[in-house]
Write a protein that holds these residues in place. Structure first.
Motif, PDB file in Angstrom:
ATOM      1  N   GLU A 100       0.856  -1.267   0.025  1.00 54.44           N
ATOM      2  CA  GLU A 100      -0.130   0.104   0.098  1.00 54.44           C
ATOM      3  C   GLU A 100       0.885   1.329  -0.149  1.00 54.44           C
ATOM      4  O   GLU A 100       0.570   2.095  -0.618  1.00 54.44           O
ATOM      5  N   GLN A 103       1.906   2.765  -3.111  1.00 56.66           N
ATOM      6  CA  GLN A 103       0.705   3.333  -3.806  1.00 56.66           C
ATOM      7  C   GLN A 103       0.616   2.615  -5.347  1.00 56.66           C
ATOM      8  O   GLN A 103       0.298   3.300  -6.322  1.00 56.66           O
ATOM      9  N   SER A 105      -1.770   0.670  -7.388  1.00 58.20           N
ATOM     10  CA  SER A 105      -3.191   0.402  -7.843  1.00 58.20           C
ATOM     11  C   SER A 105      -3.369  -0.519  -8.736  1.00 58.20           C
ATOM     12  O   SER A 105      -2.499  -1.022  -9.492  1.00 58.20           O
ATOM     13  N   LEU A 151      -9.281   5.708  -8.945  1.00 59.34           N
ATOM     14  CA  LEU A 151      -8.011   4.975  -8.417  1.00 59.34           C
ATOM     15  C   LEU A 151      -7.027   5.186  -9.590  1.00 59.34           C
ATOM     16  O   LEU A 151      -5.874   4.624  -9.560  1.00 59.34           O
ATOM     17  N   LYS A 423     -10.778   0.621  -3.505  1.00 57.44           N
ATOM     18  CA  LYS A 423      -9.356   0.553  -2.842  1.00 57.44           C
ATOM     19  C   LYS A 423      -9.153  -0.102  -1.616  1.00 57.44           C
ATOM     20  O   LYS A 423      -8.099  -0.669  -1.130  1.00 57.44           O
ATOM     21  N   TRP A 426      -8.747  -3.803  -2.484  1.00 59.64           N
ATOM     22  CA  TRP A 426      -7.323  -3.861  -3.231  1.00 59.64           C
ATOM     23  C   TRP A 426      -6.358  -3.958  -2.273  1.00 59.64           C
ATOM     24  O   TRP A 426      -5.327  -4.737  -2.365  1.00 59.64           O
ATOM     25  N   HIS A 427      -6.342  -3.276  -1.125  1.00 59.70           N
ATOM     26  CA  HIS A 427      -5.430  -3.256  -0.021  1.00 59.70           C
ATOM     27  C   HIS A 427      -5.821  -3.761   1.099  1.00 59.70           C
ATOM     28  O   HIS A 427      -5.344  -3.800   2.201  1.00 59.70           O
TER      29      HIS A 427
END
Length: 464
Positions: A100, A103, A105, A151, A423, A426-427
């Motif tokens: 994360e 960063q 994506s 994103l 988001k 995804w994390h």
């Protein structure tokens, strides 16, 4: 050695999966076109990209030139990251907070705008694993596109388990994605519903890449490989649709979408490769083939010559490679055996949503059995009921279900039944457990990964 007499190697979910890692055999082999051609073509035609047209509207010439260069740079960066983002994650052991903090994506967000399909292909999971006959509502698609845009996700793909053109809002969904700045939009289609009217809508929507699934180079082979589910599927109609799509593009003076066609290699379709190439070399931009994935149907992919060679070597192969070794035959008929696993790139590249907003770990996890999150309450409310409904219809041999012999999808990972945004998922903890296993070379610790048929996650050694 349970899998030596069947090929269970995957094909990359019909997505560009080129890599510079020479230890990975590519999932898709291009007979013409390919990754470099696609990049050059996209850059050459970026001024016609619908997202650029939206973004540069009413701008000065100087501003347009700056925006155009920015779009080109973003595209090159996206394709570079497609290779480098997973590679860097493996090298730097990126997962969890470290992932994360970088960063990173998603590079592609797959949304299933239709899980229903009008064909009954024997090599498709639909014939063996219950799959809902549903389409995604436009409002949900728009919500997911908004999250992807926020994103800065560069690419979106609008299909998974079904035929996207069965969703009457397909062109509007693509158009909205381009309006929201999605750089590259992709769709796989069997082209059965790609009549002239639909073709014009799709071209005007701004779709960037259209990938046809078409198996066999002759009428007899195609209709054998791709039977209709509700009515007879016709080679002549589908071929005409693909040819006419090319003509309509020219008539509209639109370079987009770039077109690609793919054929699955079984022992039978291999014999029609030359006919297949001749059919399409002047009709589409990229002609390719992909390895057959065994999904329980045991279609033959090895000739008796190969089977005999393997039988004679079986004991030696078991001793060297173990009982779980799998085999693969490429388009040149060279035979390989798996000699271990590689970490998968997909959890570091892309994320996928079902038609109702359930997020699966990857496109090889049919039914999203390893669920990593929910993007909408619809998926939580639906639960298993749509899967159970289809299984019941198949058990009763209802029209359109006669060729199915279905099991319900397994439940390999149970995540919190709470709606989160893209988001957060995804994390999130669920997907990062998967990333950690792959970074630490413990692929087998993730049930859905242990026997995954994705070709590029195996180390291959040539044996014949």
């Amino acid at each position: 050695m349970q899998d030596l007499n069947k090929n269970i190697v995957g094909v990359g979910c019909d997505f560009e999966s080129e890599t510079e890692d020479k230890s990975r055999k590519l999932a898709i082999e291009s007979l013409s076109g390919g990754e470099d051609d696609k990049i050059n073509w996209m850059l050459k035609n970026m001024h016609k990209n619908k997202a650029y047209e939206f973004h540069s509207h009413n701008k000065t010439e100087k501003e347009k030139n700056k925006i155009l260069q920015d779009f080109k740079d973003r595209y090159v960066d996206y394709r570079r990251k497609w290779r480098d983002q997973p590679k860097d994650a493996f090298k730097k052991e990126l997962y969890g907070k470290k992932f994360e903090q970088e960063q990173l994506s998603p590079l592609c967000f797959d949304i299933e705008i239709a899980s229903i399909c009008d064909l009954a292909c024997a090599f498709c999971y639909r014939q063996y694993v219950s799959t809902p006959d549903k389409i995604m509502k436009k409002e949900l698609a728009f919500k997911l596109i908004d999250q992807a845009s926020k994103l800065n996700v560069p690419s979106m793909k609008f299909n998974w388990r079904g035929e996207p053109l069965l969703n009457p809002q397909a062109h509007n969904i693509i158009y909205y994605a381009k309006k929201m700045g999605i750089l590259e939009t992709i769709m796989n289609s069997n082209a059965t519903k790609l009549d002239n009217k639909t073709a014009e809508k799709i071209i005007k929507s701004g779709l960037d890449l259209l990938i046809y699934s078409f198996d066999g180079g002759t009428k007899n082979m195609y209709e054998k490989m791709r039977p209709g589910r509700f009515s007879k599927n016709n080679f002549d109609v589908v071929y005409k649709n693909i040819v006419n799509f090319s003509k309509i593009k020219k008539k509209l003076k639109s370079p987009f979408p770039r077109t690609k066609i793919q054929m699955i290699l079984t022992d039978e379709t291999r014999e029609t490769q030359s006919e297949y190439f001749r059919l399409f070399k002047d009709v589409v931009d990229d002609v390719s083939v992909k390895q057959y994935t065994d999904r329980g149907q045991k279609l033959n992919d090895l000739t008796k010559e190969f089977e005999g060679s393997l039988k004679n070597k079986k004991n030696d192969l078991i001793k060297k490679y173990g009982d779980d070794a799998t085999i693969m035959k490429d388009s040149k008929n060279d035979l390989y055996i798996s000699a271990g696993r590689l970490p998968c790139e997909q959890p570091f590249q892309r994320v996928l949503s079902t038609y109702d907003g359930k997020v699966g770990m990857c496109c090889y996890d049919w039914g999203a059995t390893h669920t990593v999150g929910y993007l909408d309450n619809l998926a939580i409310d639906n639960g298993d009921k749509e899967y159970q409904k289809v299984k019941k219809d198949a058990d009763n041999k209802k029209d359109g279900f006669q060729m199915m012999n279905l099991d319900l999808p397994l439940k390999r990972n149970i995540t919190e039944k709470k709606v989160k945004d893209l988001k957060q998922i995804w994390h999130g903890e669920d997907i990062n457990k998967v990333r950690k296993a792959h970074v630490e070379d413990k692929v087998g610790d993730v049930k859905v990964c242990k026997y995954c048929p994705f070709k590029e996650t195996y180390k291959w050694e040539k044996i014949i």
